[in-house]
Scaffold this active site. Structure first.
Site, PDB file in Angstrom:
ATOM      1  N   SER A  36      70.752  41.151 109.111  1.00 21.03           N
ATOM      2  CA  SER A  36      69.517  41.849 108.747  1.00 21.03           C
ATOM      3  C   SER A  36      68.779  42.275 110.011  1.00 21.03           C
ATOM      4  O   SER A  36      68.679  41.523 110.983  1.00 21.03           O
ATOM      5  CB  SER A  36      68.641  40.962 107.861  1.00 21.03           C
ATOM      6  OG  SER A  36      68.437  39.704 108.450  1.00 21.03           O
ATOM      7  N   GLY A  77      65.525  43.757 109.893  1.00 19.32           N
ATOM      8  CA  GLY A  77      64.131  44.022 109.574  1.00 19.32           C
ATOM      9  C   GLY A  77      63.951  45.427 109.022  1.00 19.32           C
ATOM     10  O   GLY A  77      64.681  45.871 108.137  1.00 19.32           O
ATOM     11  N   GLY A 130      66.862  47.911 108.569  1.00 16.80           N
ATOM     12  CA  GLY A 130      67.886  47.749 107.538  1.00 16.80           C
ATOM     13  C   GLY A 130      68.856  46.629 107.843  1.00 16.80           C
ATOM     14  O   GLY A 130      68.469  45.478 108.051  1.00 16.80           O
ATOM     15  N   GLY A 182      64.222  37.525 103.608  1.00 19.74           N
ATOM     16  CA  GLY A 182      65.626  37.193 103.857  1.00 19.74           C
ATOM     17  C   GLY A 182      66.215  36.361 102.728  1.00 19.74           C
ATOM     18  O   GLY A 182      67.377  36.534 102.343  1.00 19.74           O
ATOM     19  N   ASP A 183      65.412  35.469 102.175  1.00 14.15           N
ATOM     20  CA  ASP A 183      65.847  34.658 101.036  1.00 14.15           C
ATOM     21  C   ASP A 183      66.060  35.535  99.802  1.00 14.15           C
ATOM     22  O   ASP A 183      67.010  35.339  99.040  1.00 14.15           O
ATOM     23  CB  ASP A 183      64.813  33.580 100.727  1.00 14.15           C
ATOM     24  CG  ASP A 183      64.458  32.758 101.951  1.00 14.15           C
ATOM     25  OD1 ASP A 183      65.359  32.506 102.774  1.00 14.15           O
ATOM     26  OD2 ASP A 183      63.275  32.374 102.080  1.00 14.15           O
TER      27      ASP A 183
END
Length: 317
Positions: A223, A225, A228, A254-255
């Site tokens: 990831s 941020g 993308g 993120g989760d």
């Protein structure tokens, strides 16, 4: 069924203050308390998507009872191992545009409690087809504990998605049995490989992900941020770009990404749609005030706006 694992859950407490005054009393009447931990964020987002999910891990004391009750209130299935010591608090003080955090290290898990959880895990995964493992380990658990869970799940043919960092991540990817997916962000990847990467030179990231260290892991999702993500599925790389959104609370995005991937995988989605869905859930989480929640309508909206492009470039090995 998707089983989510949280081995160091917490009560996440948020105190909004206009100004944080040092060495004196601060008062607030806007306290938010949430059943926290990365794995529980995953759980709630899968639940928001109407997925079949069960939360497991360890809970102890009055704090553990509170976390369990909060999950019950919203109808989330759970089967935790009870431990003697108290589950932790994680405090965030929101002040003057800043976020100051006070994080307890949490309880120490005994060897007997560890073994009890592993036996429970062996039973739970017989009903699952996907397991997510997220976040840190409580004190007392060995750094290769997640590798043990991956091995147990692999023996049952269950796909394991891992989102952790540091030595816990290193132990997972160097273990004999490999997870189906890992999802480090760029900073975590840099720490793992002890190398800095530039978003302007994505080919360097691709080359790094092609090294033998990652052999046997079917999905690598990095990831980036607002930029993308870069993903590697088997031997094919993808660049995922996302639109700009009005961010309310980025914590837990993120989760939510892991939750979207697990949900899409459980529905048999193909590669491109999997990437679109997991990024859409991450974006939708960032638009919610409460951590670890999505509005399914926002997920659908973002799904249509995300672009996934296969990277045709050949890398020098």
């Amino acid at each position: 069924m998707i089983v989510t694992v949280t081995m160091n859950p917490s009560i996440d407490i948020s105190y909004p203050l206009e100004t944080l005054k040092i060495n004196t009393v601060n008062r607030t009447n806007q306290v938010a308390k949430t059943a926290g931990g990365k794995g529980l964020n995953v759980t709630r987002v899968v639940h928001d998507l109407d997925g079949d999910v069960l939360a497991t891990g360890i809970l102890g004391g009055f704090h553990g009872a509170y976390i369990s009750e909060e999950l019950k209130k919203v109808g989330i299935k759970q089967d935790f191992t009870s431990i003697k010591e108290e589950s932790r608090d994680s405090i965030a003080i929101l002040h003057e545009g800043n976020q100051t955090e006070i994080l307890e290290s949490g309880p120490t898990v005994t060897k007997e409690e560890q073994n009890t959880f592993v036996e429970k895990f062996k039973e739970l995964i017989k009903k699952a087809n996907i397991v997510t493992i997220s976040g840190s380990l409580a004190n007392g658990l060995p750094q290769d504990f997640y590798s043990t869970l991956v091995r147990v799940a692999q023996n049952e043919g269950v796909k394991v998605l891992v989102d952790t960092s540091g030595e816990n991540l290193r132990q997972v990817i160097t273990g004999q049995e490999k997870p189906y997916l890992i999802k480090p962000n760029l900073e975590e990847l840099e720490a793992l490989l002890e190398k800095n990467f530039s978003l302007n030179r994505s080919e360097e990231i691709q080359k790094a992900l092609s090294q033998p260290l990652f052999d046997g892991i079917e999905w690598l999702l990095i990831s980036l941020g607002k930029a993308g993500a870069i993903a590697k599925h088997k031997d094919i790389f993808y660049h995922v770009t996302i639109p700009s959104i009005n961010v309310v609370n980025p914590v837990g995005s993120g989760d939510a990404t892991i939750a979207g991937f697990a949900y899409g995988l459980s529905r048999g989605m193909k590669t491109v749609d999997l990437l679109k869905l997991c990024m859409a859930t991450g974006m939708a989480n960032a638009q919610e005030k409460m951590t670890g929640h999505v509005n399914p309508e926002n997920v659908k909206k973002h799904f249509k706006e995300i672009n996934v492009k296969k990277i045709e470039q050949q890398l020098d090995q």
